[in-house]
Design a protein around this motif. Structure first.
Motif, PDB file in Angstrom:
ATOM      1  N   ARG A  47       0.859  -0.910   0.024  1.00 47.84           N
ATOM      2  CA  ARG A  47       0.201   0.293   0.025  1.00 47.84           C
ATOM      3  C   ARG A  47       0.859   1.540   0.392  1.00 47.84           C
ATOM      4  N   THR A  48       1.935   1.073   0.793  1.00 47.35           N
ATOM      5  CA  THR A  48       2.521   2.444   0.620  1.00 47.35           C
ATOM      6  C   THR A  48       3.986   2.221  -0.492  1.00 47.35           C
ATOM      7  N   ASP A  49       4.099   1.048  -1.295  1.00 38.64           N
ATOM      8  CA  ASP A  49       5.549   1.188  -2.609  1.00 38.64           C
ATOM      9  C   ASP A  49       4.816   2.615  -3.399  1.00 38.64           C
ATOM     10  N   PRO A  50       5.763   3.250  -3.829  1.00 41.78           N
ATOM     11  CA  PRO A  50       6.256   4.192  -4.695  1.00 41.78           C
ATOM     12  C   PRO A  50       5.827   3.891  -6.105  1.00 41.78           C
ATOM     13  N   LYS A  51       6.466   2.541  -6.383  1.00 36.00           N
ATOM     14  CA  LYS A  51       5.664   1.994  -7.420  1.00 36.00           C
ATOM     15  C   LYS A  51       4.627   1.074  -7.649  1.00 36.00           C
ATOM     16  N   LYS A  52       4.068   0.735  -6.240  1.00 33.57           N
ATOM     17  CA  LYS A  52       2.075  -0.024  -6.428  1.00 33.57           C
ATOM     18  C   LYS A  52       2.984  -1.626  -6.718  1.00 33.57           C
ATOM     19  N   ARG A  53       3.709  -1.607  -6.481  1.00 33.57           N
ATOM     20  CA  ARG A  53       3.790  -3.196  -7.070  1.00 33.57           C
ATOM     21  C   ARG A  53       3.567  -4.333  -5.033  1.00 33.57           C
ATOM     22  N   SER A  54       3.489  -5.605  -6.062  1.00 34.16           N
ATOM     23  CA  SER A  54       2.976  -6.563  -5.818  1.00 34.16           C
ATOM     24  C   SER A  54       4.093  -6.661  -4.352  1.00 34.16           C
ATOM     25  N   PHE A  55       3.295  -7.810  -3.103  1.00 38.38           N
ATOM     26  CA  PHE A  55       4.059  -7.723  -2.291  1.00 38.38           C
ATOM     27  C   PHE A  55       4.927  -8.487  -3.183  1.00 38.38           C
ATOM     28  N   ARG A  56       4.501 -10.143  -3.231  1.00 33.32           N
ATOM     29  CA  ARG A  56       6.083 -10.791  -4.652  1.00 33.32           C
ATOM     30  C   ARG A  56       6.227 -10.571  -5.555  1.00 33.32           C
ATOM     31  N   GLN A  57       6.437  -8.884  -5.840  1.00 31.00           N
ATOM     32  CA  GLN A  57       7.321  -8.334  -6.934  1.00 31.00           C
ATOM     33  C   GLN A  57       8.288  -6.577  -5.504  1.00 31.00           C
ATOM     34  N   ILE A  58       7.806  -7.202  -5.187  1.00 27.91           N
ATOM     35  CA  ILE A  58       8.992  -6.151  -3.924  1.00 27.91           C
ATOM     36  C   ILE A  58      10.119  -7.314  -3.457  1.00 27.91           C
ATOM     37  N   ALA A  59       9.537  -8.582  -2.730  1.00 27.08           N
ATOM     38  CA  ALA A  59      10.070  -9.363  -2.444  1.00 27.08           C
ATOM     39  C   ALA A  59      11.732  -9.865  -3.517  1.00 27.08           C
ATOM     40  N   VAL A  60      11.034  -9.580  -5.045  1.00 28.14           N
ATOM     41  CA  VAL A  60      11.648 -10.414  -6.294  1.00 28.14           C
ATOM     42  C   VAL A  60      13.025  -9.289  -6.158  1.00 28.14           C
ATOM     43  N   GLU A  61      12.107  -7.490  -6.428  1.00 30.15           N
ATOM     44  CA  GLU A  61      13.251  -6.735  -6.971  1.00 30.15           C
ATOM     45  C   GLU A  61      14.469  -6.194  -6.052  1.00 30.15           C
ATOM     46  N   ASP A  62      13.482  -6.244  -5.178  1.00 31.64           N
ATOM     47  CA  ASP A  62      13.928  -5.702  -3.232  1.00 31.64           C
ATOM     48  C   ASP A  62      15.216  -6.523  -2.794  1.00 31.64           C
ATOM     49  N   LEU A  63      14.960  -7.570  -2.730  1.00 36.63           N
ATOM     50  CA  LEU A  63      15.588  -8.933  -2.269  1.00 36.63           C
ATOM     51  C   LEU A  63      16.334 -10.075  -2.712  1.00 36.63           C
ATOM     52  N   PHE A  64      15.154 -10.671  -2.810  1.00 34.89           N
ATOM     53  CA  PHE A  64      15.899 -11.576  -3.885  1.00 34.89           C
ATOM     54  C   PHE A  64      16.410 -11.719  -4.676  1.00 34.89           C
ATOM     55  N   ARG A  65      16.624 -10.756  -5.681  1.00 31.53           N
ATOM     56  CA  ARG A  65      17.441 -10.178  -6.882  1.00 31.53           C
ATOM     57  C   ARG A  65      18.473  -9.647  -6.465  1.00 31.53           C
ATOM     58  N   PRO A  66      18.806  -8.765  -5.822  1.00 29.48           N
ATOM     59  CA  PRO A  66      20.237  -8.424  -5.072  1.00 29.48           C
ATOM     60  C   PRO A  66      20.467  -9.035  -4.635  1.00 29.48           C
TER      61      PRO A  66
END
Length: 371
Positions: A160-179
């Protein structure tokens, strides 16, 4: 010695198998797979086997929440009702982010917000929490481990607060797993991981069902490809979990990928629950005649703590050792003093008390090797 003890336990049918990864000073010292995924011993566990992490999934959500706090999306003192207005009334407006992280919200320890519901869609779970789950006590008075509610709410707050309006699963991939290069980790059983995924065997040791929309059985949520369960829905390998643990050992950074600041990691493994016990685990300890220890919970992580007693992270680890565990199977911890990272993922769910004994023994063997 650790592999030998695991083999002995498996031979006694205490559990089916597992994978383990242990390192010190950044050097991987042991990465092994032992036993099988199933009681029939048809499928051997391999080093690259993909395990359902159960509540170790919460650690990913916690790191993402701490990361969002660093970026100013919300604060530790932000009221959940300010982020999720539906979560209002009945005293819920007093619950803040730090209460969820430290399991001190006053909410009950429920495994589902409504009996018999599907739990693999985050929207539906949060809606039912808002309708049905109310505090038993004002926040901060008691520590009650929350199997579902706290991390479902925090997962919803993240998106709900994500500036990019991503899903939780997307946030996990892009901000944690992939890096972090965690290529074999996801929320939901990603299609390319299905062949290596070891479907959980609960052995009658689950207090509830875990239903998914594909109707794959009473615990089918753990096989759903697109499951979005911030509290229990991640899958991973021992190698990937070791990378995650190493990021925390490095105080938020791994191989140039900065996930959290050192200050936040240090605050996260400071005990914020005082001498209060974990009410959910009090019954387990009392049932075995064990001394009931303080909960020892930081900002989302469990800690070894100062007192001697039965502990998942061992009796020989240093007091500031921190990590997370999942129901009867999975665990990781980091000992900052010994500079040691430990990951254990197992098949065949054990009862909570014997699971504590299992990981305590293996953890202590690992510490004894840190010479």
């Amino acid at each position: 010695r650790i592999v030998q003890v695991m083999q002995e336990d498996i031979a006694r049918d205490r559990y089916f198998g597992g994978a383990i990864a242990i390192g010190r000073h950044g050097k991987l010292a042991l990465h092994a797979a032992v036993g099988h995924a199933d009681p029939g011993r048809r499928r051997p566990v391999r080093k690259d086997s993909v395990f359902s992490l159960f509540s170790v999934s919460k650690a990913f959500t916690v790191v993402l929440v701490l990361r969002a706090i660093e970026r100013g999306q919300f604060d530790l003192t932000t009221r959940i009702s300010d982020l999720i207005p539906e979560f209002s009334g009945h005293g819920r407006e007093a619950i803040e982010i730090h209460h969820l992280l430290s399991h001190s919200s006053g909410l009950p320890s429920v495994y589902s917000p409504r009996e018999g519901m599907y739990i693999d869609v985050l929207d539906e779970v949060v809606a039912e929490i808002c309708k049905n789950i109310f505090p038993q006590d004002p926040p901060g008075q008691f520590v009650r481990y929350a199997p579902i509610c706290h991390h479902a709410l925090m997962g919803d707050a993240l998106r709900r607060t994500d500036p990019k309006k991503r899903s939780f699963r997307q946030i996990a991939v892009e901000d944690l797993f992939r890096p972090l290069g965690m290529k074999d980790t996801s929320f939901g059983v990603r299609k390319d991981l299905k062949k290596r995924h070891l479907v959980p065997e609960f052995r009658g040791n689950s207090p509830t069902q875990h239903l998914g929309h594909s109707n794959l059985g009473v615990n089918g949520a753990f096989e759903e490809e697109f499951a979005e369960m911030p509290w229990v829905g991640a899958v991973s390998t021992a190698a990937d979990m070791y990378r995650f643990a190493e990021m925390l050992r490095h105080e938020g950074e791994l191989n140039g990928a900065r996930i959290l600041s050192p200050t936040v990691v240090r605050r996260a493994h400071h005990c914020w629950t005082g001498e209060k016990p974990n009410e959910l685990y009090r019954k387990i300890f009392e049932g075995r005649g064990w001394e009931v220890l303080p909960a020892y919970i930081g900002l989302g992580f469990s800690l070894r703590g100062e007192r001697m007693g039965h502990a998942l992270f061992g009796t020989l680890t240093s007091p500031e050792t921190f990590g997370n565990h999942g129901a009867g199977t999975t665990l990781f911890w980091v000992d900052p003093e010994l500079d040691l990272s430990f990951v254990g993922l197992a098949t065949g769910v054990m009862n909570s008390d014997v699971n504590i004994e299992r990981w305590q023994r293996l953890s202590d063997i690992a510490v004894a090797a840190a010479v």
